[in-house]
Design a protein around this motif. Structure first.
Motif, short mmCIF file in Angstrom:
data_model
loop_
_atom_site.label_atom_id
_atom_site.label_comp_id
_atom_site.label_asym_id
_atom_site.label_seq_id
_atom_site.Cartn_x
_atom_site.Cartn_y
_atom_site.Cartn_z
N THR B 157 0.81 -1.22 0.00
CA THR B 157 0.00 0.00 0.00
C THR B 157 0.85 1.27 0.00
OG1 THR B 157 -0.16 0.21 2.40
CG2 THR B 157 -1.82 -1.14 1.31
N LEU B 160 0.99 3.06 -3.32
CA LEU B 160 -0.36 3.57 -3.62
C LEU B 160 -0.63 4.84 -2.81
CD1 LEU B 160 -2.24 0.15 -3.59
CD2 LEU B 160 -1.73 1.52 -5.60
N SER B 161 -0.28 4.80 -1.53
CA SER B 161 -0.45 5.98 -0.69
C SER B 161 0.38 7.14 -1.23
CB SER B 161 -0.01 5.69 0.74
OG SER B 161 -0.94 4.89 1.39
N ALA B 164 -1.33 8.69 -4.17
CA ALA B 164 -2.55 9.39 -3.74
C ALA B 164 -2.20 10.69 -3.03
CB ALA B 164 -3.37 8.48 -2.82
N ILE B 165 -1.18 10.64 -2.15
CA ILE B 165 -0.80 11.86 -1.43
C ILE B 165 -0.25 12.91 -2.39
CG2 ILE B 165 0.81 12.79 0.28
CD1 ILE B 165 0.59 10.04 1.70
N TRP B 167 -0.86 13.36 -5.62
CA TRP B 167 -1.92 13.98 -6.41
C TRP B 167 -2.78 14.90 -5.55
CZ3 TRP B 167 -2.98 8.77 -9.21
CH2 TRP B 167 -2.05 8.65 -10.25
N TRP B 168 -2.96 14.47 -4.32
CA TRP B 168 -3.75 15.27 -3.39
C TRP B 168 -3.06 16.62 -3.18
CZ3 TRP B 168 -2.41 15.53 2.20
CH2 TRP B 168 -3.38 16.20 2.95
N ILE B 171 -3.51 18.94 -6.18
CA ILE B 171 -4.83 19.55 -6.25
C ILE B 171 -4.92 20.73 -5.28
CG2 ILE B 171 -7.24 19.16 -5.65
CD1 ILE B 171 -7.35 16.91 -7.30
N HIS B 172 -4.27 20.56 -4.12
CA HIS B 172 -4.23 21.65 -3.15
C HIS B 172 -2.80 22.18 -3.14
CE1 HIS B 172 -8.09 20.37 -1.39
NE2 HIS B 172 -7.68 19.20 -1.79
N LEU C 171 -3.39 1.54 6.17
CA LEU C 171 -3.37 0.84 4.88
C LEU C 171 -4.50 1.31 3.96
CD1 LEU C 171 -2.59 -2.87 5.81
CD2 LEU C 171 -1.11 -0.88 5.75
N PRO C 174 -5.04 5.29 0.84
CA PRO C 174 -5.31 5.63 -0.56
C PRO C 174 -6.80 5.62 -0.88
CG PRO C 174 -3.55 4.02 -0.42
CD PRO C 174 -4.13 4.14 0.95
N ILE C 177 -8.30 8.92 0.60
CA ILE C 177 -7.95 10.10 -0.19
C ILE C 177 -8.70 10.09 -1.52
CG2 ILE C 177 -6.09 11.32 -1.38
CD1 ILE C 177 -4.16 10.28 0.71
N GLN C 181 -11.73 12.76 -2.44
CA GLN C 181 -11.47 13.69 -3.53
C GLN C 181 -12.48 13.50 -4.67
OE1 GLN C 181 -9.52 16.23 -3.35
NE2 GLN C 181 -8.78 15.58 -1.35
N TRP C 198 -8.92 10.24 -9.72
CA TRP C 198 -9.22 9.65 -8.40
C TRP C 198 -9.94 8.32 -8.55
CZ3 TRP C 198 -6.11 11.37 -5.19
CH2 TRP C 198 -5.71 12.72 -5.23
N VAL C 201 -7.34 5.90 -9.07
CA VAL C 201 -6.70 5.51 -7.81
C VAL C 201 -7.51 4.40 -7.13
CG1 VAL C 201 -6.16 6.27 -5.45
CG2 VAL C 201 -5.56 7.72 -7.38
N TYR C 205 -6.29 0.59 -6.58
CA TYR C 205 -6.22 0.10 -5.20
C TYR C 205 -7.06 -1.17 -5.05
CZ TYR C 205 -6.23 0.08 -0.11
OH TYR C 205 -6.08 -0.30 1.20
#
Lengths: 49, 233, 223
Positions: B157, B160-161, B164-165, B167-168, B171-172, C171, C174, C177, C181, C198, C201, C205
């Motif tokens: 994971t 993947l995290s 995700a972080i 892209w997050w 965006i901000h 875990l 993702p 988030i 989003q 998103w 994502v 996942y």
């Protein structure tokens, strides 16, 4: 030299030192216990084998 | 790591990693040039990046050891996995703390959700959970099985995290971290590479010490069983 | 028995048990309502800020209520030694895994079915759209998948209720988030195309975590 820099390197050495000390303390405790038990083992010969 | 040959190797590794750490430290303060924008504070960067890298590497080793344990059921894989997590958690804690120290002069705040810093904090939480899991499972075989599974799934994971972080954060957009770019001089790269090498050696030294501790503790358990069996007749 | 029949057998067993006791759905539902109440006061939730806050509140509610259901669902197996029965039955581990995931997914979706209209009415956000429901489904699937695996581990630990969130939340990051989003983008008037990154994502996942969980689930049961 800034105090931030000093603090950061203190963190590196401090944490490494803390981890090594924790390893050392655990190792010593286990080895003492091990020694104590093996002495008990030597002292008392098998009872009714 | 048993026997007297290993004893020598162990000492060589410990002393060697200490020496290389000193060399790296010398390079950080004496060899690497002063960074133009950030000044001396930038010198945190070398050990910070090295500890982040080695922490992540430690968790990768745990992932591999988890696979090894599930396939073979051999105790040594579990010892490796556990030891690697403990060393990795130590290093990733350094990363998070020094990253937060770095954030203050660089961005004016002790914490920012900068992706690399955030993923380090997430990894720290994951592997603290790993250690808690180990403390909460009865029975050595079951403990090894569960923590192997957790070590594998957790590691999967992490990338993947990471995405995700990242892209997050795009965006901000974080105005604070905008001025992140620093001019990298060749001497900085040398220093960084030596630091990473030094931390990798330190990882190996600490890992082997931690594994030795686990083997000694196994010996103690065997001795207790032996005594118990005899006292019962 | 074919794989599908075995799978359905596991799901049917869970549904039958739930029809009988109603402990999972009712607990999740009441817990969700309580969370909604707490969030409303904690964040002073009113229509003006609802659009920015609602997706986060919705998913936080789902995530927290989800741990409750997951814990119950797997604890039930353990308490009645059902897992042993399932293992003795001529049934592959993957059928058991998919069966449990499907059951947990179903329970969570039922709770969401009650939450979505409630959210729409309370905060005036338009959740009743196919795109939002798709995001809800994808997010819930990933969460139920990794959650089932983690719950199977957690119920065998000493601190089971505490252990599940500690293991699961980092875990599931993702999913959280991605889902927040995507839901946020849709609620503020975007289309599926706008939140495609998103959704991707979530899909990646779901695929990755289901594959890894499927492979490792057998090792959790064994022993």
């Amino acid at each position: 030299m800034s105090s931030t820099l000093f603090a950061a390197y203190a963190v590196f050495w401090g944490l490494t030192f803390a981890f090594v000390m924790s390893l050392w303390a655990r190792q010593r405790r286990i080895q003492q216990e091990l020694k104590r038990l093996s002495e008990t083992f030597e002292r008392n010969p098998p009872a009714n084998d | 790591m048993r026997g007297s040959d290993n004893y020598l190797a162990q000492h060589l590794l410990t002393v060697g990693s200490g020496l290389v750490m000193l060399v790296a430290l010398g390079m950080v303060f004496l060899y690497a040039p002063r960074e133009a924008v950030m000044g001396d504070v930038q010198r945190i960067f070398y050990f910070h990046v090295a500890s982040a890298w080695v922490g992540f590497f430690g968790f990768f080793v745990t992932f591999l050891a988890g696979v090894g344990y599930l396939l073979s059921g051999q105790r040594r894989w579990d010892v490796l996995a556990l030891s690697s997590v403990e060393v990795g958690v130590t290093f990733i804690t350094m990363t998070v703390v020094t990253g937060s120290l770095w954030a203050k002069p660089a961005w004016g705040t002790y914490w920012t959700w900068e992706p690399r810093l955030t993923i380090s904090a997430v990894q720290l939480l994951i592997y603290v959970a790993y250690l808690m899991l180990r403390g909460s499972v009865e029975g050595r075989e079951q403990r090894a099985r569960f923590s192997s599974v957790y070590g594998i799934v957790a590691f999967v994971t992490v990338p993947l995290s990471w995405f995700a972080i990242r892209w997050w954060r795009t965006i901000h957009p974080d105005i604070l971290t905008g001025g992140d770019q620093m001019a990298i001089a060749p001497r900085m790269i040398h220093t960084l590479l030596v630091s990473i090498g030094a931390f990798t050696l330190l990882y190996a030294a600490l890992l082997s010490l931690r594994m030795k501790l686990e083997w000694t503790s196994d010996e103690l358990i065997r001795m207790r069983l032996k005594l118990e069996r005899r006292s019962r007749g | 028995m074919s794989f599908l029949r075995k799978l359905l057998a596991v799901i049917n067993k869970d549904i039958a048990a739930e029809m009988h006791t109603r402990e999972i759905i009712s607990a999740m539902l009441v817990f969700s309502l309580l969370q909604l109440l707490i969030f409303s006061f904690a964040l002073d939730l009113h229509a003006a800020i609802a659009e920015t806050v609602a997706p986060g509140v919705l998913w936080a509610t789902i995530v927290f209520a989800g741990t409750l259901g997951l814990n119950r669902s797997l604890a039930r197996e353990q308490r009645n030694s059902c897992i042993d029965g399932l293992l003795l039955a001529p049934m592959s581990r993957s059928a058991i895994f998919f069966g449990k995931v499907a059951g947990n997914f179903l329970f969570m979706v039922l709770v969401e079915a009650a939450l979505v209209p409630l959210f729409s009415a309370l905060f005036g956000v338009a959740l009743f759209r196919l795109s939002v429901l798709l995001v809800l489904g994808l997010g819930t699937l990933g969460y139920a998948s990794v959650g089932t695996l983690m719950a199977a581990i957690a119920v065998n630990t000493r601190a089971r209720e505490v252990m599940l969130p500690v293991l699961l939340f980092p875990l599931a990051l993702p999913v959280l988030i991605g889902a927040v989003q995507a839901t946020g983008g849709l609620v503020s008037g975007g289309s599926l195309v706008d939140v495609a990154a998103w959704v991707r994502v979530l899909v990646v996942y779901d695929l990755v975590i289901t594959a890894v969980s499927l492979v490792t689930f057998g090792y959790v049961l064994e022993g």
